[in-house]
Write an enzyme that holds these catalytic residues in place. Sequence first.
Site, PDB file in Angstrom:
ATOM      1  N   GLU A   1      43.315 -24.500 -29.389  1.00 52.28           N
ATOM      2  CA  GLU A   1      44.456 -24.943 -30.040  1.00 52.28           C
ATOM      3  C   GLU A   1      44.110 -26.514 -29.851  1.00 52.28           C
ATOM      4  O   GLU A   1      43.962 -27.070 -28.668  1.00 52.28           O
ATOM      5  CB  GLU A   1      45.692 -24.768 -29.391  1.00 52.28           C
ATOM      6  CG  GLU A   1      46.306 -23.266 -29.624  1.00 52.28           C
ATOM      7  CD  GLU A   1      47.179 -23.331 -31.051  1.00 52.28           C
ATOM      8  OE1 GLU A   1      47.427 -24.207 -31.625  1.00 52.28           O
ATOM      9  OE2 GLU A   1      47.724 -22.277 -31.493  1.00 52.28           O
TER      10      GLU A   1
ATOM     11  N   ASP B   1      47.004 -24.602 -40.541  1.00 49.52           N
ATOM     12  CA  ASP B   1      46.165 -25.203 -39.579  1.00 49.52           C
ATOM     13  C   ASP B   1      44.641 -24.724 -39.444  1.00 49.52           C
ATOM     14  O   ASP B   1      44.587 -23.571 -39.678  1.00 49.52           O
ATOM     15  CB  ASP B   1      46.791 -25.229 -38.358  1.00 49.52           C
ATOM     16  CG  ASP B   1      47.210 -23.910 -37.545  1.00 49.52           C
ATOM     17  OD1 ASP B   1      47.431 -22.673 -38.360  1.00 49.52           O
ATOM     18  OD2 ASP B   1      46.663 -23.600 -36.324  1.00 49.52           O
TER      19      ASP B   1
ATOM     20  N   HIS C   1      42.782 -21.198 -38.660  1.00 47.15           N
ATOM     21  CA  HIS C   1      43.741 -20.357 -38.775  1.00 47.15           C
ATOM     22  C   HIS C   1      44.228 -20.269 -40.247  1.00 47.15           C
ATOM     23  O   HIS C   1      44.344 -18.902 -40.531  1.00 47.15           O
ATOM     24  CB  HIS C   1      44.977 -20.774 -37.903  1.00 47.15           C
ATOM     25  CG  HIS C   1      45.958 -19.762 -37.638  1.00 47.15           C
ATOM     26  ND1 HIS C   1      47.032 -20.095 -36.871  1.00 47.15           N
ATOM     27  CD2 HIS C   1      45.763 -18.449 -37.644  1.00 47.15           C
ATOM     28  CE1 HIS C   1      47.870 -18.707 -36.501  1.00 47.15           C
ATOM     29  NE2 HIS C   1      46.817 -17.902 -37.192  1.00 47.15           N
TER      30      HIS C   1
HETATM   31 ZN   LIG Z   1      47.468 -21.628 -35.657  1.00 47.95          ZN
END
Ligand SMILES: [Zn+2]
Length: 268
Positions: free
Chosen positions: A138, A186, A176
Amino acid sequence: MKLPIYQIVSACLLAVTITSCASNPYAVTNRIYKKQTKELAKTIREIPATQAGQDWAGTTNFSLRKPNYVIIHHTAQNSAEQTLKTFTMPKTQVSAHYVIAKDGKVYHMLNDYLRAWHGGSSKWGNATDINSSSIGIELDNNGYEAFSESQMGSLVNVLSSLKTNYSIPTANFIGHSDIAPGRKVDPNANFPWKDLSEKGFGLWPDAVLDSVPQNFNPPEALRIIGYDIKNLEYAIRSFKLHFIQNDLSPMLTEFDKQVLYNLYKKYL
Ligand SMILES: [Zn+2]
């Protein structure tokens, strides 16, 4: 004044607890992490129950399963601290192996061999349980902004170790949005996929593109690359977010088709 020994000991314990909590805001959740890994280790140590007609004969030759994909995300939150908090609250049921802050600071949150909860319902090729076979990373980003150089530098370092440690194929560094078309967007269109591909993470079309043959079938090409084409418009949007970036309309222009044809040949 002379204090009884138990008072001295408890005062020291209190001091140690306060100092360690102050220096490590994750002391409590780290303890929960340890407890949960112990539970999982117990599951691994157990000899599986056999069904009628089966015998247990433990082999001597095995190791831990390895991740084979890396999925890159943006957090869509306002700070790395906020994300760390989200990923350490049981009720959110979401996590990732790594969180990378804008200043390049890397937070490793889960042993690479364990399954993080970052992909949700997703599909790439015929693989549907992507969480079981991937590492989730992330990047702290509100969803619209560019990614800083420090953040990208740290990402490349993390990706290099992962690629070396687990022999992850170049094509298996994806986003993703690639594995969840129509549901996720994203990392955003500012993400430097081209730069990363030049460093060996993810594929990118060649600079010179061939014209597309008459019988070229774009949906089939998207499917062969890995996209879930159940909803073709969603698949095209995800493809363009990754490989076109400056035009996100849900239809394929002649140029988009050339990019798709070029990439599809790399995946064959
Ligand atoms: Zn994501």
